[in-house]
Design a protein around this motif. Sequence first.
Motif, PDB file in Angstrom:
ATOM      1  N   MET A   1       6.198   2.058  -8.520  1.00 49.05           N
ATOM      2  CA  MET A   1       5.394   0.938  -8.041  1.00 49.05           C
ATOM      3  C   MET A   1       5.438   0.842  -6.519  1.00 49.05           C
ATOM      4  O   MET A   1       4.419   0.591  -5.864  1.00 49.05           O
ATOM      5  N   SER A   2       6.611   1.044  -5.943  1.00 49.87           N
ATOM      6  CA  SER A   2       6.740   0.962  -4.484  1.00 49.87           C
ATOM      7  C   SER A   2       5.915   2.048  -3.806  1.00 49.87           C
ATOM      8  O   SER A   2       5.244   1.798  -2.796  1.00 49.87           O
ATOM      9  N   LEU A   3       5.969   3.252  -4.355  1.00 50.95           N
ATOM     10  CA  LEU A   3       5.195   4.349  -3.774  1.00 50.95           C
ATOM     11  C   LEU A   3       3.703   4.064  -3.848  1.00 50.95           C
ATOM     12  O   LEU A   3       2.957   4.280  -2.879  1.00 50.95           O
ATOM     13  N   THR A   4       3.249   3.551  -4.986  1.00 53.76           N
ATOM     14  CA  THR A   4       1.834   3.232  -5.158  1.00 53.76           C
ATOM     15  C   THR A   4       1.384   2.149  -4.190  1.00 53.76           C
ATOM     16  O   THR A   4       0.310   2.251  -3.569  1.00 53.76           O
ATOM     17  N   LEU A   5       2.200   1.114  -4.037  1.00 59.17           N
ATOM     18  CA  LEU A   5       1.838   0.001  -3.163  1.00 59.17           C
ATOM     19  C   LEU A   5       1.937   0.365  -1.690  1.00 59.17           C
ATOM     20  O   LEU A   5       1.370  -0.324  -0.847  1.00 59.17           O
ATOM     21  N   PHE A   6       2.657   1.422  -1.358  1.00 66.07           N
ATOM     22  CA  PHE A   6       2.703   1.888   0.029  1.00 66.07           C
ATOM     23  C   PHE A   6       1.503   2.770   0.352  1.00 66.07           C
ATOM     24  O   PHE A   6       0.883   2.630   1.407  1.00 66.07           O
ATOM     25  N   VAL A   7       1.171   3.670  -0.544  1.00 61.02           N
ATOM     26  CA  VAL A   7       0.095   4.628  -0.288  1.00 61.02           C
ATOM     27  C   VAL A   7      -1.256   3.915  -0.212  1.00 61.02           C
ATOM     28  O   VAL A   7      -2.113   4.295   0.603  1.00 61.02           O
ATOM     29  N   GLY A   8      -1.465   2.876  -1.024  1.00 57.85           N
ATOM     30  CA  GLY A   8      -2.743   2.176  -1.020  1.00 57.85           C
ATOM     31  C   GLY A   8      -3.137   1.645   0.348  1.00 57.85           C
ATOM     32  O   GLY A   8      -4.183   2.016   0.888  1.00 57.85           O
TER      33      GLY A   8
END
Length: 280
Positions: free
Chosen positions: A201-208
Amino acid sequence: MGIKMRNAIRLTASYILLVIIAICCIYPALWIVLSSFRPGKSLYSKSLIPERFTLDHYKELFTSQSFLFETWYMNTLKIALFSMVIGTILVLLTSYAVSRFRFKGRKNALSTILVLGMFPGFMSMIAIYILLNSLNLLNTHAAMIIVYAAGAPLGGTLIMKGFLDTIPRSLDEAAKIDGATNFQIFRKIILPLSKPMITYMSLTLFVGPWVDFIFARLVLRTKENWTLAVGLWDLVNSTQDSNFTLFAAASVLIALPITILFIFLQRLLVDGMTAGASKG
């Protein structure tokens, strides 16, 4: 034709297909990386490997007065980090509530999240723009962080809830017998066992936020507040003689934090899965 022969043919075909896919994925990225070290400004080159390597394009990114790359870089990093931290917390709290508690309107809330998550985000751009304008938040990084973080539960709650549902409730009940509060259960049991999903989730919310262009272009007005996506678009759009090698160097520097973060979180993902398996 024997079974061993058919299996060998399938295995060989699978390897050939994987090699073709790998080449299709790696070749464009490799071309961009090598182009960033190529002298000149041209997109075309006779060979993949430059005849002479140079760091002039990377130096120009941080020295050119007309190209605010360093400012855009820090703006994007700040927005992505704050959005990731706040968004992950909101997703965790929302998912924990709908996974572990039963309350009136719970099913309706989950259905609403599911339906809203099916609509693309740009459909609400006009409404968000008007709201931010009325709150005097246009052309601010705070507006970007608030919208990114507030929208995180729509996309991540159901995924996180599905993971939390796999954690046995018997752990919660045993902790309550020992006198633990709901917050202590969340902090000492749920969070350690949820490391794999928190990592994802953290990776997804950073890349967006890091790669987003449409919303950033709508909200941010001045060059000093732009993100990397908006700044690089303006560089290519406003330049008559497009400097592809400079753009390639900027692309490499943009991809670097995502690559480092992914590698770092990948290690945490393995550790989290191991810890969760041993505690379960």
